[in-house]
Design an enzyme around this catalytic site. Structure first.
Site, PDB file in Angstrom:
ATOM      1  N   GLU A 208       0.851  -1.182   0.000  1.00  0.00           N
ATOM      2  CA  GLU A 208       0.000   0.000   0.000  1.00  0.00           C
ATOM      3  C   GLU A 208       0.890   1.237   0.000  1.00  0.00           C
ATOM      4  O   GLU A 208       1.955   1.242   0.608  1.00  0.00           O
ATOM      5  CB  GLU A 208      -0.916   0.025   1.227  1.00  0.00           C
ATOM      6  CG  GLU A 208      -1.960  -1.069   1.219  1.00  0.00           C
ATOM      7  CD  GLU A 208      -3.041  -0.899   2.293  1.00  0.00           C
ATOM      8  OE1 GLU A 208      -3.111   0.176   2.930  1.00  0.00           O
ATOM      9  OE2 GLU A 208      -3.817  -1.854   2.486  1.00  0.00           O
TER      10      GLU A 208
ATOM     11  N   ASP B 180      -8.899   0.306   8.145  1.00  0.00           N
ATOM     12  CA  ASP B 180      -8.983   1.738   7.849  1.00  0.00           C
ATOM     13  C   ASP B 180      -9.929   2.435   8.826  1.00  0.00           C
ATOM     14  O   ASP B 180      -9.640   3.529   9.315  1.00  0.00           O
ATOM     15  CB  ASP B 180      -9.489   1.978   6.419  1.00  0.00           C
ATOM     16  CG  ASP B 180      -8.543   1.491   5.343  1.00  0.00           C
ATOM     17  OD1 ASP B 180      -7.330   1.364   5.617  1.00  0.00           O
ATOM     18  OD2 ASP B 180      -9.025   1.231   4.219  1.00  0.00           O
TER      19      ASP B 180
END
Length: 182
Positions: A25, A94
């Site tokens: 990521e 998240d």
């Protein structure tokens, strides 16, 4: 913020960053105008223990990026990160790790055939989609409602104008005919 605005070139740049960082990521900071127009895209190193499935921004680089936004006299609009094998929706991680509830999280999803971009406002227990506009035209600042002082000035000006109109009208009237004597 009601919407986040990117140019097509900025959207392509974010997708290129995400692709270049695969299989990990990537992440960074977004700065711009109060209307949500992105002006700065600042990559920050992902130093997570498992960067293929999560991100953690290098604290030194994050502070430098936040200072760069402030020094450019811009607003911190939010943060971006990628999902190399997923979609552009917030993962449970998240949501758990969202620390800036008044900013937008832009996610670049590379898990579908075509890259996806989506913007979110993530607060504890609440995830709201933010309108993402990809366009060459910048957003127009909304007109603000007049404040108390502006409203008072408007009414005062209107009253003065009405009084002046009456005075001018009365001075332009022809003289009254004399009254008959009894």
């Amino acid at each position: 913020m009601h919407s986040l605005w990117l140019t097509p070139e900025q959207a392509e740049l974010l997708i290129a960053y995400a692709r270049a960082g695969q299989p990990n990521e990537v992440c960074g900071v977004l700065g711009g105008s109060a209307q949500g127009a992105v002006k700065l895209i600042l990559p920050v190193a992902n130093i997570a223990a498992q960067p293929a499935t999560t991100y953690y921004m290098d604290e030194r680089e994050l502070i430098e990026a936040l200072h760069a936004v402030a020094e450019a006299d811009m607003e911190l609009l939010g943060f971006y990160h990628s999902h190399p094998r997923g979609h552009a929706i917030p993962s449970p991680t998240d949501i758990r790790s969202a620390n800036y509830p008044d900013t937008t999280t832009l996610i670049i999803g590379l898990g579908a055939r075509k890259p996806e971009l989506a913007a979110w406002n993530i607060r504890p227990g609440q995830v709201d989609r933010v309108e993402l506009v990809i366009s060459l035209s910048e957003p127009v600042p909304p007109l603000s409602a007049p404040g108390r002082a502006q409203t008072a000035a408007l009414f005062t000006t209107a009253a003065i104008a009405l009084i002046l109109l009456l005075v001018i009208s009365l001075t332009l009237l022809p003289p009254a005919p004399p009254l008959p004597n009894p």
